[in-house]
Design a protein around this motif. Structure first.
Motif, PDB file in Angstrom:
ATOM      1  N   LYS A 105       6.001  -3.546  43.201  1.00 17.97           N
ATOM      2  CA  LYS A 105       6.660  -4.625  42.364  1.00 17.97           C
ATOM      3  C   LYS A 105       8.196  -4.176  42.165  1.00 17.97           C
ATOM      4  N   LYS A 106       9.135  -4.957  41.887  1.00 19.17           N
ATOM      5  CA  LYS A 106      10.228  -4.670  42.012  1.00 19.17           C
ATOM      6  C   LYS A 106      10.951  -4.189  40.503  1.00 19.17           C
ATOM      7  N   PRO A 107      11.547  -3.153  40.248  1.00 17.84           N
ATOM      8  CA  PRO A 107      11.790  -2.473  38.984  1.00 17.84           C
ATOM      9  C   PRO A 107      12.511  -3.442  38.091  1.00 17.84           C
ATOM     10  N   SER A 108      12.228  -3.581  36.939  1.00 15.74           N
ATOM     11  CA  SER A 108      12.944  -4.488  36.081  1.00 15.74           C
ATOM     12  C   SER A 108      14.312  -3.666  35.178  1.00 15.74           C
ATOM     13  N   ASP A 142      13.621  -0.718  33.229  1.00 14.83           N
ATOM     14  CA  ASP A 142      13.213   0.409  34.312  1.00 14.83           C
ATOM     15  C   ASP A 142      14.424   1.068  34.724  1.00 14.83           C
ATOM     16  N   VAL A 143      15.318   0.217  35.338  1.00 15.97           N
ATOM     17  CA  VAL A 143      16.631   1.062  35.660  1.00 15.97           C
ATOM     18  C   VAL A 143      17.368   1.737  34.768  1.00 15.97           C
ATOM     19  N   ARG A 152      15.708   4.781  33.433  1.00 16.18           N
ATOM     20  CA  ARG A 152      15.506   5.841  34.627  1.00 16.18           C
ATOM     21  C   ARG A 152      16.072   7.175  34.380  1.00 16.18           C
TER      22      ARG A 152
END
Length: 109
Positions: free
Chosen positions: A19-22, A25-26, A29
Protein backbone atom coordinates in the motif's frame (compact mmCIF):
# COMPACT_ATOMS: atom_id res chain seq x y z
CA UNK A 1 3.48 -15.65 -26.27
CA UNK A 2 4.03 -16.54 -22.58
CA UNK A 3 1.88 -14.89 -19.97
CA UNK A 4 3.61 -12.49 -17.57
CA UNK A 5 1.13 -13.29 -14.85
CA UNK A 6 2.18 -15.82 -12.23
CA UNK A 7 -0.49 -18.27 -11.14
CA UNK A 8 -0.16 -19.93 -7.77
CA UNK A 9 -2.15 -22.99 -6.96
CA UNK A 10 -1.82 -22.77 -3.20
CA UNK A 11 -5.23 -21.82 -1.71
CA UNK A 12 -3.77 -19.91 1.26
CA UNK A 13 -1.30 -17.75 -0.67
CA UNK A 14 -1.83 -14.08 -0.06
CA UNK A 15 0.21 -11.53 -1.96
CA UNK A 16 2.12 -8.95 0.09
CA UNK A 17 0.22 -5.85 1.04
CA UNK A 18 1.80 -3.11 -1.07
CA UNK A 19 0.00 0.00 0.00
CA UNK A 20 1.14 3.49 -0.73
CA UNK A 21 2.19 5.31 2.45
CA UNK A 22 -0.23 7.99 3.55
CA UNK A 23 0.91 11.59 4.07
CA UNK A 24 0.50 10.92 7.80
CA UNK A 25 3.03 8.06 7.58
CA UNK A 26 5.46 10.25 5.68
CA UNK A 27 5.24 12.97 8.34
CA UNK A 28 5.79 10.50 11.20
CA UNK A 29 8.68 8.62 9.55
CA UNK A 30 11.45 10.88 10.99
CA UNK A 31 9.96 10.71 14.49
CA UNK A 32 9.65 6.92 14.26
CA UNK A 33 13.28 6.66 13.19
CA UNK A 34 14.40 8.95 16.00
CA UNK A 35 12.57 6.89 18.66
CA UNK A 36 13.79 3.60 17.15
CA UNK A 37 17.40 4.77 17.22
CA UNK A 38 17.31 6.56 20.58
CA UNK A 39 20.02 4.96 22.73
CA UNK A 40 19.20 3.78 26.23
CA UNK A 41 22.48 4.22 28.09
CA UNK A 42 21.40 5.91 31.31
CA UNK A 43 19.93 4.14 34.35
CA UNK A 44 17.65 7.01 35.40
CA UNK A 45 16.32 7.40 31.85
CA UNK A 46 15.72 3.64 31.55
CA UNK A 47 13.77 3.59 34.82
CA UNK A 48 11.74 6.59 33.66
CA UNK A 49 10.87 4.92 30.35
CA UNK A 50 9.76 1.74 32.15
CA UNK A 51 7.60 3.75 34.55
CA UNK A 52 6.00 6.02 31.95
CA UNK A 53 5.33 3.51 29.15
CA UNK A 54 2.92 0.85 30.47
CA UNK A 55 3.58 -2.84 29.85
CA UNK A 56 0.00 -3.39 28.71
CA UNK A 57 -2.74 -1.17 27.40
CA UNK A 58 -4.31 0.74 30.32
CA UNK A 59 -7.55 1.24 28.41
CA UNK A 60 -8.51 -2.41 27.95
CA UNK A 61 -11.02 -3.45 30.57
CA UNK A 62 -14.35 -5.08 31.31
CA UNK A 63 -17.16 -2.93 32.65
CA UNK A 64 -20.21 -4.40 34.37
CA UNK A 65 -23.24 -2.31 33.54
CA UNK A 66 -26.79 -3.34 34.52
CA UNK A 67 -25.75 -6.98 34.87
CA UNK A 68 -24.03 -7.09 31.47
CA UNK A 69 -20.30 -7.14 30.88
CA UNK A 70 -19.02 -4.75 28.26
CA UNK A 71 -15.49 -5.33 27.00
CA UNK A 72 -13.47 -2.27 25.96
CA UNK A 73 -10.68 -3.49 23.65
CA UNK A 74 -7.09 -2.34 23.79
CA UNK A 75 -6.85 1.04 22.12
CA UNK A 76 -3.08 1.45 22.18
CA UNK A 77 -2.67 0.18 18.62
CA UNK A 78 -4.44 3.36 17.49
CA UNK A 79 -1.36 5.29 18.65
CA UNK A 80 0.70 5.75 15.46
CA UNK A 81 3.92 5.49 17.50
CA UNK A 82 2.86 2.46 19.57
CA UNK A 83 5.40 0.02 18.10
CA UNK A 84 8.25 2.50 18.54
CA UNK A 85 7.36 3.16 22.20
CA UNK A 86 7.10 -0.58 22.91
CA UNK A 87 10.54 -1.02 21.34
CA UNK A 88 11.98 1.81 23.45
CA UNK A 89 10.52 0.25 26.60
CA UNK A 90 12.00 -3.13 25.66
CA UNK A 91 15.43 -1.57 25.08
CA UNK A 92 15.18 0.15 28.49
CA UNK A 93 14.24 -3.12 30.20
CA UNK A 94 17.07 -4.94 28.45
CA UNK A 95 19.56 -2.25 29.42
CA UNK A 96 18.52 -2.36 33.06
CA UNK A 97 18.55 -6.16 33.25
CA UNK A 98 21.53 -7.04 31.05
CA UNK A 99 23.94 -4.16 31.53
CA UNK A 100 23.02 -2.81 34.97
CA UNK A 101 21.93 -6.03 36.70
CA UNK A 102 18.68 -4.46 37.92
CA UNK A 103 15.73 -6.69 38.84
CA UNK A 104 13.04 -5.54 36.36
CA UNK A 105 10.22 -7.81 37.56
CA UNK A 106 8.35 -4.78 38.96
CA UNK A 107 8.08 -3.43 35.39
CA UNK A 108 6.66 -6.62 33.87
CA UNK A 109 2.92 -7.36 33.81
Amino acid sequence: MPSTQIHHHHPNLHPPNYKKPSPFDVVLRPLRGWIDNFPVKNVRFAHLVCQVIPCCCPFERDINLFGRTIHIPALCKFNPLYDEFVGLRFRALSYLADECGVDVTKYIC
